[in-house]
Design a protein around this motif. Structure first.
Motif, PDB file in Angstrom:
ATOM      1  N   LEU A   1      -1.564  -6.351  -2.121  1.00 30.57           N
ATOM      2  CA  LEU A   1      -0.545  -6.230  -1.078  1.00 30.57           C
ATOM      3  C   LEU A   1       0.481  -7.357  -1.155  1.00 30.57           C
ATOM      4  O   LEU A   1       1.641  -7.180  -0.770  1.00 30.57           O
ATOM      5  CB  LEU A   1      -1.224  -6.210   0.293  1.00 30.57           C
ATOM      6  N   GLU A   2       0.075  -8.499  -1.659  1.00 27.59           N
ATOM      7  CA  GLU A   2       0.984  -9.639  -1.800  1.00 27.59           C
ATOM      8  C   GLU A   2       1.797  -9.587  -3.097  1.00 27.59           C
ATOM      9  O   GLU A   2       2.628 -10.458  -3.351  1.00 27.59           O
ATOM     10  CB  GLU A   2       0.184 -10.943  -1.760  1.00 27.59           C
ATOM     11  N   GLY A   3       1.550  -8.562  -3.922  1.00 29.75           N
ATOM     12  CA  GLY A   3       2.340  -8.398  -5.136  1.00 29.75           C
ATOM     13  C   GLY A   3       1.794  -9.094  -6.358  1.00 29.75           C
ATOM     14  O   GLY A   3       2.467  -9.143  -7.397  1.00 29.75           O
ATOM     15  N   GLU A   4       0.576  -9.605  -6.277  1.00 32.66           N
ATOM     16  CA  GLU A   4       0.017 -10.342  -7.409  1.00 32.66           C
ATOM     17  C   GLU A   4      -0.348  -9.444  -8.585  1.00 32.66           C
ATOM     18  O   GLU A   4      -0.562  -9.929  -9.697  1.00 32.66           O
ATOM     19  CB  GLU A   4      -1.215 -11.136  -6.952  1.00 32.66           C
ATOM     20  N   TYR A   5      -0.421  -8.127  -8.352  1.00 34.02           N
ATOM     21  CA  TYR A   5      -0.749  -7.186  -9.422  1.00 34.02           C
ATOM     22  C   TYR A   5       0.470  -6.351  -9.831  1.00 34.02           C
ATOM     23  O   TYR A   5       0.331  -5.348 -10.515  1.00 34.02           O
ATOM     24  CB  TYR A   5      -1.887  -6.256  -8.978  1.00 34.02           C
ATOM     25  N   GLY A   6       1.636  -6.766  -9.387  1.00 32.18           N
ATOM     26  CA  GLY A   6       2.858  -6.065  -9.754  1.00 32.18           C
ATOM     27  C   GLY A   6       3.448  -5.273  -8.599  1.00 32.18           C
ATOM     28  O   GLY A   6       2.771  -4.957  -7.616  1.00 32.18           O
ATOM     29  N   GLU A   7       4.740  -4.947  -8.747  1.00 29.25           N
ATOM     30  CA  GLU A   7       5.463  -4.287  -7.658  1.00 29.25           C
ATOM     31  C   GLU A   7       4.940  -2.889  -7.359  1.00 29.25           C
ATOM     32  O   GLU A   7       4.856  -2.475  -6.196  1.00 29.25           O
ATOM     33  CB  GLU A   7       6.954  -4.213  -8.002  1.00 29.25           C
ATOM     34  N   ALA A   8       4.585  -2.129  -8.395  1.00 24.67           N
ATOM     35  CA  ALA A   8       4.143  -0.751  -8.182  1.00 24.67           C
ATOM     36  C   ALA A   8       2.894  -0.705  -7.308  1.00 24.67           C
ATOM     37  O   ALA A   8       2.824   0.052  -6.327  1.00 24.67           O
ATOM     38  CB  ALA A   8       3.879  -0.070  -9.522  1.00 24.67           C
ATOM     39  N   LEU A   9       1.908  -1.514  -7.646  1.00 24.03           N
ATOM     40  CA  LEU A   9       0.683  -1.550  -6.846  1.00 24.03           C
ATOM     41  C   LEU A   9       0.954  -2.093  -5.448  1.00 24.03           C
ATOM     42  O   LEU A   9       0.359  -1.641  -4.464  1.00 24.03           O
ATOM     43  CB  LEU A   9      -0.377  -2.389  -7.556  1.00 24.03           C
ATOM     44  N   GLU A  10       1.858  -3.048  -5.342  1.00 28.20           N
ATOM     45  CA  GLU A  10       2.214  -3.593  -4.030  1.00 28.20           C
ATOM     46  C   GLU A  10       2.810  -2.507  -3.128  1.00 28.20           C
ATOM     47  O   GLU A  10       2.429  -2.374  -1.959  1.00 28.20           O
ATOM     48  CB  GLU A  10       3.221  -4.732  -4.190  1.00 28.20           C
ATOM     49  N   ILE A  11       3.738  -1.720  -3.677  1.00 29.98           N
ATOM     50  CA  ILE A  11       4.355  -0.647  -2.893  1.00 29.98           C
ATOM     51  C   ILE A  11       3.308   0.383  -2.479  1.00 29.98           C
ATOM     52  O   ILE A  11       3.237   0.799  -1.315  1.00 29.98           O
ATOM     53  CB  ILE A  11       5.481   0.028  -3.702  1.00 29.98           C
ATOM     54  N   ALA A  12       2.485   0.801  -3.438  1.00 24.79           N
ATOM     55  CA  ALA A  12       1.471   1.815  -3.154  1.00 24.79           C
ATOM     56  C   ALA A  12       0.480   1.322  -2.101  1.00 24.79           C
ATOM     57  O   ALA A  12       0.148   2.048  -1.152  1.00 24.79           O
ATOM     58  CB  ALA A  12       0.742   2.193  -4.439  1.00 24.79           C
ATOM     59  N   MET A  13       0.014   0.089  -2.244  1.00 22.52           N
ATOM     60  CA  MET A  13      -0.931  -0.456  -1.271  1.00 22.52           C
ATOM     61  C   MET A  13      -0.281  -0.601   0.103  1.00 22.52           C
ATOM     62  O   MET A  13      -0.906  -0.336   1.137  1.00 22.52           O
ATOM     63  CB  MET A  13      -1.464  -1.803  -1.753  1.00 22.52           C
ATOM     64  N   SER A  14       0.981  -0.989   0.129  1.00 22.23           N
ATOM     65  CA  SER A  14       1.689  -1.135   1.398  1.00 22.23           C
ATOM     66  C   SER A  14       1.737   0.186   2.160  1.00 22.23           C
ATOM     67  O   SER A  14       1.514   0.229   3.379  1.00 22.23           O
ATOM     68  CB  SER A  14       3.112  -1.644   1.140  1.00 22.23           C
ATOM     69  N   VAL A  15       2.014   1.278   1.447  1.00 18.70           N
ATOM     70  CA  VAL A  15       2.045   2.602   2.076  1.00 18.70           C
ATOM     71  C   VAL A  15       0.678   2.949   2.661  1.00 18.70           C
ATOM     72  O   VAL A  15       0.563   3.421   3.800  1.00 18.70           O
ATOM     73  CB  VAL A  15       2.477   3.672   1.053  1.00 18.70           C
ATOM     74  N   LEU A  16      -0.369   2.705   1.890  1.00 19.94           N
ATOM     75  CA  LEU A  16      -1.723   3.060   2.328  1.00 19.94           C
ATOM     76  C   LEU A  16      -2.185   2.200   3.498  1.00 19.94           C
ATOM     77  O   LEU A  16      -2.843   2.691   4.424  1.00 19.94           O
ATOM     78  CB  LEU A  16      -2.691   2.935   1.153  1.00 19.94           C
ATOM     79  N   VAL A  17      -1.839   0.918   3.473  1.00 18.62           N
ATOM     80  CA  VAL A  17      -2.220   0.026   4.572  1.00 18.62           C
ATOM     81  C   VAL A  17      -1.508   0.429   5.864  1.00 18.62           C
ATOM     82  O   VAL A  17      -2.102   0.447   6.947  1.00 18.62           O
ATOM     83  CB  VAL A  17      -1.928  -1.445   4.208  1.00 18.62           C
ATOM     84  N   LYS A  18      -0.237   0.776   5.748  1.00 18.61           N
ATOM     85  CA  LYS A  18       0.498   1.221   6.937  1.00 18.61           C
ATOM     86  C   LYS A  18      -0.102   2.503   7.501  1.00 18.61           C
ATOM     87  O   LYS A  18      -0.191   2.677   8.721  1.00 18.61           O
ATOM     88  CB  LYS A  18       1.973   1.422   6.590  1.00 18.61           C
ATOM     89  N   MET A  19      -0.519   3.394   6.625  1.00 18.86           N
ATOM     90  CA  MET A  19      -1.187   4.609   7.088  1.00 18.86           C
ATOM     91  C   MET A  19      -2.496   4.256   7.793  1.00 18.86           C
ATOM     92  O   MET A  19      -2.815   4.808   8.859  1.00 18.86           O
ATOM     93  CB  MET A  19      -1.472   5.551   5.921  1.00 18.86           C
ATOM     94  N   GLY A  20      -3.260   3.348   7.199  1.00 15.66           N
ATOM     95  CA  GLY A  20      -4.522   2.936   7.805  1.00 15.66           C
ATOM     96  C   GLY A  20      -4.332   2.347   9.182  1.00 15.66           C
ATOM     97  O   GLY A  20      -5.084   2.646  10.120  1.00 15.66           O
ATOM     98  N   ASP A  21      -3.320   1.507   9.343  1.00 11.88           N
ATOM     99  CA  ASP A  21      -3.041   0.923  10.657  1.00 11.88           C
ATOM    100  C   ASP A  21      -2.625   1.998  11.659  1.00 11.88           C
ATOM    101  O   ASP A  21      -2.991   1.952  12.836  1.00 11.88           O
ATOM    102  CB  ASP A  21      -1.937  -0.128  10.537  1.00 11.88           C
ATOM    103  N   MET A  22      -1.874   2.977  11.188  1.00  6.53           N
ATOM    104  CA  MET A  22      -1.411   4.053  12.065  1.00  6.53           C
ATOM    105  C   MET A  22      -2.586   4.851  12.631  1.00  6.53           C
ATOM    106  O   MET A  22      -2.575   5.273  13.785  1.00  6.53           O
ATOM    107  CB  MET A  22      -0.481   4.986  11.280  1.00  6.53           C
ATOM    108  N   TYR A  23      -3.626   5.045  11.800  1.00  3.14           N
ATOM    109  CA  TYR A  23      -4.772   5.858  12.212  1.00  3.14           C
ATOM    110  C   TYR A  23      -6.001   5.026  12.579  1.00  3.14           C
ATOM    111  O   TYR A  23      -7.110   5.550  12.666  1.00  3.14           O
ATOM    112  CB  TYR A  23      -5.125   6.847  11.104  1.00  3.14           C
ATOM    113  N   ASP A  24      -5.807   3.735  12.787  1.00  4.08           N
ATOM    114  CA  ASP A  24      -6.899   2.841  13.210  1.00  4.08           C
ATOM    115  C   ASP A  24      -8.075   2.851  12.234  1.00  4.08           C
ATOM    116  O   ASP A  24      -9.246   2.834  12.643  1.00  4.08           O
ATOM    117  CB  ASP A  24      -7.390   3.212  14.620  1.00  4.08           C
ATOM    118  N   ALA A  25      -7.775   2.888  10.950  1.00  2.00           N
ATOM    119  CA  ALA A  25      -8.830   2.799   9.939  1.00  2.00           C
ATOM    120  C   ALA A  25      -9.446   1.406   9.966  1.00  2.00           C
ATOM    121  O   ALA A  25      -8.774   0.424  10.289  1.00  2.00           O
ATOM    122  CB  ALA A  25      -8.255   3.092   8.558  1.00  2.00           C
TER     123      ALA A  25
END
Length: 418
Positions: free
Chosen positions: A19-43
């Protein structure tokens, strides 16, 4: 600000680093989307998944923005972490010119396909990956888009997935994880509305009857998880396919416990988790016939096109069509288009089934979704189909009147004795 402080979910150190971008921008973007979804649904946390079915496979549904998103990932060099099958596309890759599809559409669909291939996608191009291409088993966590595939995976196989929207599925394939909520959680999989079918002649049901039943149950389920009693053990995979596609169309059904069929629902007690259902409903033939009538926008009328294969037809479906229209010819004023997966067409072609259908004047079309097939150049006004899903969506998406009939009636309307 640290990643952990930005999310209410628990994240491992590796997930935080992604999420902090240490594995590259693509993974950072993808993880950011998934984390935001998780927060939205109280995962509560992320979970690993074993495979993905990508619904965002058609340019006709994601357009330029979606194409840009996928090409951005592709150009970064990222490879899908888990196997990822592709849903139906906007074109038949081999026959799009013959079908008069716009070259501009084909070029963009081909660009999208190139991006997915570069990321390692499995080019199934089908809305029914559970029949051709996907590796499924009971209890596994997966991340699937395409509503009919989701309900089939949960209800027939007993795999676990929520309904993932376009491009979120791409992010899941890149990261190999999704937030844990919804149908990944045991308590959310318990059935709580019971449908009894003992007043219906289910043993003699056709695929279209199961489609009408699914449409009715989906419309009555609301936010519940339905339980079905009295479905015979002889029910076929294709009948369950028609049922699930319709239930996921008229409602937001992603899981239906079919007692004796669903692996985690051998009986009512298992299906409900031992609790008493909130509601019990008995369905009779009158209600089913009313659904069939409502899916028709016109009465008896000669269709311009008979479209079958929503969801994609299986080899067995194609074999049935070949048997029913043997010795006949498709009428001059009617088109018969049958949509299937490329793997099913390859097998059916090897068996001689495709030749039997096409020598009557019909077409077996692969890779594409009939609901997003641009048919304006053909001038079709009235469509006949055996699919409740297609009957529901076609008036809005294709701007055509619809006649909903069973497969035999559809083929009688399309072909006559030669």
């Amino acid at each position: 600000m640290k990643a952990k402080e930005r999310s209410s979910m628990y994240l491992t150190k590796e997930e935080e680093a992604i999420l902090e971008g240490e594995y590259g921008e693509a993974l950072e973007i993808a993880m950011s989307v998934l984390v935001k979804m998780g927060d939205m649904y109280d995962a509560d946390r992320m979970i690993e998944i074993e495979n993905v079915h990508i619904d965002a496979a058609s340019y006709a549904t994601i357009y330029d923005a979606g194409l840009y998103f996928c090409e951005k990932f592709s150009k970064s060099g990222v490879i899908f972490k888990v196997p990822a099958t592709l849903n139906a596309s906007a074109i038949d890759f081999k026959r799009w010119r013959e079908l008069h599809l716009p070259e501009s559409l084909a070029k963009k669909q081909i660009k999208l396909a190139k991006a997915y291939r570069k990321m390692g996608a499995i080019t199934t191009w089908t809305c029914a990956p559970y029949q051709y291409g996907a590796n499924l088993r009971f209890g596994q966590n997966i991340a699937w888009g395409e509503s009919n595939a989701v309900i089939f995976a949960n209800s027939v196989v007993g795999a676990r997935t929520n309904r993932f929207g376009d491009l979120v599925d791409v992010c899941a394939a890149i990261v190999g994880k999704v937030p844990r909520f919804g149908l990944y959680v045991d308590e959310n999989r318990r059935g709580n509305i019971l449908f009894k079918l003992d007043r219906l002649p289910v043993k003699s049901f056709s695929c279209s009857d199961y489609a009408a039943l699914g449409f009715l149950i989906g419309s009555m389920t609301r936010t519940h998880v339905p339980i079905l009693m009295d479905v015979p053990k002889s029910v076929t995979i294709d009948q369950l396919k028609f049922f699930g596609a319709a239930a996921a169309t008229s409602g937001s059904v992603a899981l239906c416990h079919i007692c004796g069929i669903t692996p985690e629902a051998k009986n009512l007690k298992e299906a409900s988790g031992g609790a008493k259902p909130d509601e019990k409903i008995s369905i009779d033939i009158r209600e089913l016939n009313e659904v069939k009538e409502k899916l028709n926008t016109v009465g008896d009328k000669t269709p311009d096109i008979v479209a079958l294969g929503c969801p994609h037809y299986s080899v067995e479906d194609l074999k049935k069509v070949a048997f029913l229209i043997r010795g006949k010819r498709v009428k001059k004023n009617v088109k018969l288009w049958i949509f299937t997966s490329r793997l099913a067409r390859i097998i059916a072609n090897d068996m001689g089934i495709v030749n039997l259908i096409e020598k009557t004047g019909g077409k077996v079309i692969a890779d594409a979704c009939p609901l997003y097939f641009p048919v304006e150049r053909w001038g079709f006004k009235t469509l006949m189909t055996d699919s409740a899903k297609m009957a529901y969506y076609a008036p809005g998406l294709l701007k055509m009147d619809v006649i909903f009939k069973n497969t035999e009636e559809c083929l009688r309307a399309a072909a006559s004795d030669s």
